[in-house]
Design a protein around this motif. Structure first.
Motif, PDB file in Angstrom:
ATOM      1  N   SER A  94      47.754  43.802  40.564  1.00 26.01           N
ATOM      2  CA  SER A  94      46.662  44.386  41.571  1.00 26.01           C
ATOM      3  C   SER A  94      46.614  43.518  42.618  1.00 26.01           C
ATOM      4  O   SER A  94      47.321  43.033  43.374  1.00 26.01           O
ATOM      5  N   LEU A  95      45.313  43.256  43.038  1.00 30.42           N
ATOM      6  CA  LEU A  95      44.947  42.277  44.084  1.00 30.42           C
ATOM      7  C   LEU A  95      45.418  40.906  43.722  1.00 30.42           C
ATOM      8  O   LEU A  95      45.950  40.103  44.654  1.00 30.42           O
ATOM      9  N   GLY A  96      45.210  40.541  42.612  1.00 34.25           N
ATOM     10  CA  GLY A  96      45.919  39.212  42.367  1.00 34.25           C
ATOM     11  C   GLY A  96      47.521  39.096  42.577  1.00 34.25           C
ATOM     12  O   GLY A  96      47.912  37.834  43.041  1.00 34.25           O
ATOM     13  N   GLY A  97      48.447  40.053  42.544  1.00 38.22           N
ATOM     14  CA  GLY A  97      49.681  39.967  42.888  1.00 38.22           C
ATOM     15  C   GLY A  97      49.771  40.060  44.222  1.00 38.22           C
ATOM     16  O   GLY A  97      50.451  39.223  44.883  1.00 38.22           O
ATOM     17  N   HIS A  98      48.987  40.820  45.177  1.00 36.62           N
ATOM     18  CA  HIS A  98      48.786  40.288  46.500  1.00 36.62           C
ATOM     19  C   HIS A  98      48.447  38.984  47.078  1.00 36.62           C
ATOM     20  O   HIS A  98      49.378  38.370  47.710  1.00 36.62           O
ATOM     21  N   ILE A  99      47.575  38.402  46.450  1.00 37.84           N
ATOM     22  CA  ILE A  99      47.136  36.990  46.296  1.00 37.84           C
ATOM     23  C   ILE A  99      48.372  36.009  46.083  1.00 37.84           C
ATOM     24  O   ILE A  99      48.584  35.157  46.901  1.00 37.84           O
ATOM     25  N   GLY A 130      42.807  40.954  39.173  1.00 41.13           N
ATOM     26  CA  GLY A 130      42.590  41.897  40.246  1.00 41.13           C
ATOM     27  C   GLY A 130      40.987  42.093  40.676  1.00 41.13           C
ATOM     28  O   GLY A 130      40.411  41.533  40.315  1.00 41.13           O
ATOM     29  N   LEU A 131      40.925  43.215  41.350  1.00 38.81           N
ATOM     30  CA  LEU A 131      39.546  43.277  42.179  1.00 38.81           C
ATOM     31  C   LEU A 131      38.537  43.452  41.010  1.00 38.81           C
ATOM     32  O   LEU A 131      37.300  42.890  41.047  1.00 38.81           O
ATOM     33  N   MET A 132      38.814  44.485  40.250  1.00 41.68           N
ATOM     34  CA  MET A 132      37.767  44.942  39.188  1.00 41.68           C
ATOM     35  C   MET A 132      38.114  44.257  37.887  1.00 41.68           C
ATOM     36  O   MET A 132      37.661  44.522  36.781  1.00 41.68           O
ATOM     37  N   GLY A 133      39.374  43.484  37.494  1.00 37.02           N
ATOM     38  CA  GLY A 133      39.693  42.977  36.533  1.00 37.02           C
ATOM     39  C   GLY A 133      38.969  41.472  36.035  1.00 37.02           C
ATOM     40  O   GLY A 133      39.028  40.714  36.992  1.00 37.02           O
ATOM     41  N   LEU A 146      38.555  33.951  40.470  1.00 35.10           N
ATOM     42  CA  LEU A 146      38.700  34.129  41.969  1.00 35.10           C
ATOM     43  C   LEU A 146      37.434  34.557  42.563  1.00 35.10           C
ATOM     44  O   LEU A 146      36.628  35.257  41.940  1.00 35.10           O
ATOM     45  N   PRO A 147      37.168  33.822  43.661  1.00 32.97           N
ATOM     46  CA  PRO A 147      35.603  33.876  44.170  1.00 32.97           C
ATOM     47  C   PRO A 147      35.645  35.167  44.984  1.00 32.97           C
ATOM     48  O   PRO A 147      35.037  35.445  46.009  1.00 32.97           O
ATOM     49  N   ILE A 148      35.759  36.417  44.424  1.00 30.93           N
ATOM     50  CA  ILE A 148      35.705  37.593  45.029  1.00 30.93           C
ATOM     51  C   ILE A 148      34.478  38.016  45.455  1.00 30.93           C
ATOM     52  O   ILE A 148      34.532  38.526  46.723  1.00 30.93           O
ATOM     53  N   TYR A 149      33.321  37.653  44.844  1.00 28.99           N
ATOM     54  CA  TYR A 149      32.184  38.091  45.350  1.00 28.99           C
ATOM     55  C   TYR A 149      31.320  36.836  46.042  1.00 28.99           C
ATOM     56  O   TYR A 149      30.045  36.800  46.071  1.00 28.99           O
ATOM     57  N   ASP A 150      31.664  35.610  45.974  1.00 32.06           N
ATOM     58  CA  ASP A 150      30.992  34.672  46.313  1.00 32.06           C
ATOM     59  C   ASP A 150      31.627  34.137  47.725  1.00 32.06           C
ATOM     60  O   ASP A 150      30.865  33.166  48.152  1.00 32.06           O
ATOM     61  N   MET A 151      32.464  34.451  48.328  1.00 30.11           N
ATOM     62  CA  MET A 151      32.670  34.157  49.786  1.00 30.11           C
ATOM     63  C   MET A 151      31.987  34.785  50.475  1.00 30.11           C
ATOM     64  O   MET A 151      31.512  35.656  50.453  1.00 30.11           O
ATOM     65  N   GLY A 175      51.717  46.093  39.382  1.00 23.28           N
ATOM     66  CA  GLY A 175      50.849  46.892  40.023  1.00 23.28           C
ATOM     67  C   GLY A 175      50.055  46.138  41.211  1.00 23.28           C
ATOM     68  O   GLY A 175      48.999  46.499  41.550  1.00 23.28           O
ATOM     69  N   SER A 176      51.036  45.305  42.068  1.00 22.68           N
ATOM     70  CA  SER A 176      50.381  44.776  43.125  1.00 22.68           C
ATOM     71  C   SER A 176      50.178  45.512  44.355  1.00 22.68           C
ATOM     72  O   SER A 176      50.920  46.516  44.702  1.00 22.68           O
ATOM     73  N   SER A 177      49.090  45.147  44.811  1.00 19.95           N
ATOM     74  CA  SER A 177      49.071  45.601  46.426  1.00 19.95           C
ATOM     75  C   SER A 177      49.728  44.662  47.296  1.00 19.95           C
ATOM     76  O   SER A 177      50.400  43.779  47.061  1.00 19.95           O
ATOM     77  N   GLY A 178      49.690  45.191  48.758  1.00 22.93           N
ATOM     78  CA  GLY A 178      50.408  44.293  49.321  1.00 22.93           C
ATOM     79  C   GLY A 178      51.430  44.981  50.377  1.00 22.93           C
ATOM     80  O   GLY A 178      51.923  44.747  51.530  1.00 22.93           O
ATOM     81  N   LEU A 179      51.820  46.322  49.918  1.00 26.49           N
ATOM     82  CA  LEU A 179      52.545  47.586  50.581  1.00 26.49           C
ATOM     83  C   LEU A 179      51.814  48.791  50.929  1.00 26.49           C
ATOM     84  O   LEU A 179      51.984  49.354  52.050  1.00 26.49           O
ATOM     85  N   TYR A 180      50.995  49.059  49.845  1.00 29.00           N
ATOM     86  CA  TYR A 180      50.602  50.550  49.770  1.00 29.00           C
ATOM     87  C   TYR A 180      49.209  50.401  50.058  1.00 29.00           C
ATOM     88  O   TYR A 180      48.363  49.642  49.533  1.00 29.00           O
ATOM     89  N   GLU A 181      48.712  51.314  51.323  1.00 26.46           N
ATOM     90  CA  GLU A 181      47.289  51.255  51.549  1.00 26.46           C
ATOM     91  C   GLU A 181      46.209  51.535  50.691  1.00 26.46           C
ATOM     92  O   GLU A 181      44.999  51.090  50.538  1.00 26.46           O
ATOM     93  N   SER A 182      46.559  52.562  49.896  1.00 20.57           N
ATOM     94  CA  SER A 182      45.638  52.979  49.029  1.00 20.57           C
ATOM     95  C   SER A 182      45.600  52.371  47.829  1.00 20.57           C
ATOM     96  O   SER A 182      44.763  52.497  46.716  1.00 20.57           O
ATOM     97  N   ALA A 183      46.083  50.988  47.755  1.00 19.79           N
ATOM     98  CA  ALA A 183      46.055  50.057  46.591  1.00 19.79           C
ATOM     99  C   ALA A 183      44.932  49.884  45.866  1.00 19.79           C
ATOM    100  O   ALA A 183      44.670  49.487  44.624  1.00 19.79           O
ATOM    101  N   MET A 184      43.899  49.792  46.616  1.00 22.86           N
ATOM    102  CA  MET A 184      42.354  49.425  46.207  1.00 22.86           C
ATOM    103  C   MET A 184      41.568  50.708  45.695  1.00 22.86           C
ATOM    104  O   MET A 184      40.562  50.898  45.642  1.00 22.86           O
TER     105      MET A 184
END
Length: 254
Positions: A91-96, A27-30, A54-59, A115-124
């Motif tokens: 989380s974000l990984g599920g969305h990806i 995920g994002l912080m994971g 994942l290149p979360i902070y490198d793109m 715990g995937s995002s992709g449907l729920y706006e406050s997922a982050m």
């Protein structure tokens, strides 16, 4: 886990075992270590477990989107020469994983989301993170889990460092916006990939109704609950998580 990282080309990843490829998406912080329980269990069951960083902070900022992470994942799969992969994302990984499966359905044999995002706006997470306030960040990190003790000092320190790095914070917010833009409610009914949904009954980040909605919208899905569990079941209850996942993979013949 750090000592196992392989660096090849533009990729940094962990690879363990031989057999059916199972790619884990953090995920994002994971960090990669969030999946230690999974990555240590499944190689012995005949799976090749891969965890790419994942290149979360490198793109570049404009390319910091869920779609570009899904493309990065496809490039990694091609780089490794894999096919018929199982994707497992939190989380974000599920969305990806979901978006990758939509974009490249022939590559993915099965999908596992927790715990995937992709449907729920406050997922982050809600609101702008308060930089500099360690106790606030600690509370936020503890809220991710049912048992606050799971949020070790190491985890809290990592999140604190991220939100106090201005560029990382800007990119975190960019990803959050991208995740909201990439709501997948219209896509899911057309995605026929077998999907295992494992959810914490006490998830406050992506609440239980989100799991139910994924289950209703995905044509070929199974939904499993873990009690006394928050947003990261594979961290909080690794044995239960592994047992559920292994039974599902066996039942489905994966």
């Amino acid at each position: 886990m750090e000592e196992h990282i392989i660096e090849e080309g533009k990729y940094r990843y962990i690879e363990m075992g031989e057999g059916t490829p199972m790619i884990i998406l953090h995920g994002l912080m994971g960090g990669l270590s969030n999946f230690q329980g999974v990555s240590e269990y499944f190689p012995a069951q005949g799976y090749k477990v891969l965890i790419p960083e994942l290149p979360i902070y490198d793109m570049p900022l404009l390319k910091t989107t869920v779609k570009n992470f899904a493309k990065f994942l496809e490039e990694f799969i091609e780089f490794k020469g894999l096919k018929d992969v199982i994707l497992l994302g939190n989380s974000l990984g599920g969305h990806i994983g979901l978006l990758h499966t939509k974009m490249f359905p022939k590559m993915v044999k099965a999908l596992v989301i927790t715990g995937s995002s992709g449907l729920y706006e406050s997922a982050m997470g809600d609101g702008y993170p308060k930089r500099g306030d360690y106790e606030f960040i600690k509370k936020k990190a503890q809220d991710v889990f049912y048992d606050p003790e799971v949020a070790t000092k190491e985890i809290v320190d990592e999140v604190f460092a991220t939100v106090n790095d201005r560029m990382k914070l800007v990119k975190t917010l960019a990803i959050a916006k991208s995740a909201i833009r990439h709501n997948m409610s219209k896509d899911l009914p057309h995605m026929k990939t077998p999907t295992c949904i494992i959810w914490g009954e006490n998830d406050t980040v992506t609440p239980p109704n989100v799991a139910k909605e994924f289950h209703e919208l995905l044509p070929d899905s199974d939904l499993f609950w873990i009690e006394k569990c928050g947003h990261a079941p594979m961290m909080e209850h690794p044995e239960d998580f592994n047992r559920i996942l292994e039974a599902w993979l066996k039942k489905r013949g994966f």
